[in-house]
Design a protein around this motif. Structure first.
Motif, PDB file in Angstrom:
ATOM      1  N   ASP A  25      -2.944  10.265   1.935  1.00 25.87           N
ATOM      2  CA  ASP A  25      -3.051  10.264   3.393  1.00 25.87           C
ATOM      3  C   ASP A  25      -1.690  10.482   4.034  1.00 25.87           C
ATOM      4  O   ASP A  25      -0.780   9.662   3.891  1.00 25.87           O
ATOM      5  N   CYS A  26      -1.541  11.597   4.752  1.00 26.73           N
ATOM      6  CA  CYS A  26      -0.257  11.981   5.338  1.00 26.73           C
ATOM      7  C   CYS A  26      -0.196  11.719   6.834  1.00 26.73           C
ATOM      8  O   CYS A  26       0.625  12.306   7.548  1.00 26.73           O
ATOM      9  N   GLY A  27      -1.062  10.835   7.345  1.00 18.98           N
ATOM     10  CA  GLY A  27      -0.995  10.466   8.753  1.00 18.98           C
ATOM     11  C   GLY A  27      -1.286  11.594   9.709  1.00 18.98           C
ATOM     12  O   GLY A  27      -0.579  11.788  10.696  1.00 18.98           O
ATOM     13  N   ASP A  28      -2.326  12.371   9.402  1.00 20.95           N
ATOM     14  CA  ASP A  28      -2.762  13.464  10.272  1.00 20.95           C
ATOM     15  C   ASP A  28      -1.739  14.594  10.377  1.00 20.95           C
ATOM     16  O   ASP A  28      -1.763  15.385  11.313  1.00 20.95           O
ATOM     17  N   CYS A  29      -0.815  14.663   9.425  1.00 16.24           N
ATOM     18  CA  CYS A  29       0.152  15.775   9.348  1.00 16.24           C
ATOM     19  C   CYS A  29       0.951  15.952  10.644  1.00 16.24           C
ATOM     20  O   CYS A  29       1.351  17.080  10.974  1.00 16.24           O
TER      21      CYS A  29
END
Length: 220
Positions: A25-29
């Motif tokens: 999970d990249c925090g919504d990019c």
């Protein structure tokens, strides 16, 4: 597109299933679109990807080929891929704000990133590509939630069946060494799985398997 890889070099050494937790999970990019640039022809599309694009964009396959998609030979088989555009090779669907313009119906390749698939025994597992995503301090998320795919078990079976259909066909084409037959088969596959529209008011998967069964008869 199949890659010959050393998992120890590109992953955390683990294989994952749908119910496993993975640090993807990249925090919504937010503020990043590095994975949407410089990908060359590597984002190869499958029939479901094309179905989703044609239905949601209201454009047929030929129209998409005149814009955001292109054709390329992948291990002897002609397949569509996302087109990279401009000097910085941005995905054709990346908007001016650096956000995906088709995020809700993005291709499977993009949907699972930074995960990859390891194909074995006519099936596959997921692995985490540790060098591909620039975001640091990614958090853990369940694989099933991350890939966010409807009918995910049905989708996994479809992905495996499509992959091994192509792989078996590639091996057959290599063994035959008949360029004329290879061209005819490629044109048939393009028309069967990509050019001929799927019925929008019916489930994709039964339609795909009808075509797969017919293609199996035509390509043996």
């Amino acid at each position: 597109m199949e890659r010959h890889i050393n998992l120890e070099e590109i992953s955390d050494g683990k294989l994952y299933g749908l119910n496993d937790m993975v640090r993807a999970d990249c925090g919504d990019c937010k503020g990043c679109f590095a994975c949407c640039t410089g990908m060359g022809r590597s984002i190869v599309l499958d029939p479901l990807d094309i179905y989703n694009l044609t239905v949601n964009l209201r454009r047929n396959f030929q129209e998409l080929l005149s814009g955001p998609l292109e054709l390329n030979v992948v291990d002897g088989i002609i397949l569509p891929n996302l087109k990279m555009c401009g000097p910085d090779e941005r995905c054709a669907f990346l908007n001016q704000e650096g956000r995906c313009g088709i995020h809700k119906f993005r291709p499977g390749f993009c949907r699972i990133f930074p995960l990859g698939r390891l194909y074995e025994n006519r099936s596959f597992s997921y692995f985490l590509q540790i060098h591909e995503c620039r975001k640091e301090n990614r958090s853990k998320v369940k694989v099933r939630k991350w890939i966010d795919t409807p009918d995910v078990r049905k989708n996994e079976q479809y992905i495996a069946d499509w992959h091994y259909f192509l792989k078996d066909l590639q091996e057959m084409l290599k063994a035959s060494c008949d360029e004329g037959a290879a061209r005819r088969i490629n044109m048939y596959l393009l028309n069967c799985f990509f050019v001929t529209p799927y019925r929008e008011d019916e489930d994709f998967y039964p339609q795909f398997y009808e075509r797969l069964a017919e293609a199996g008869k035509q390509t043996v």
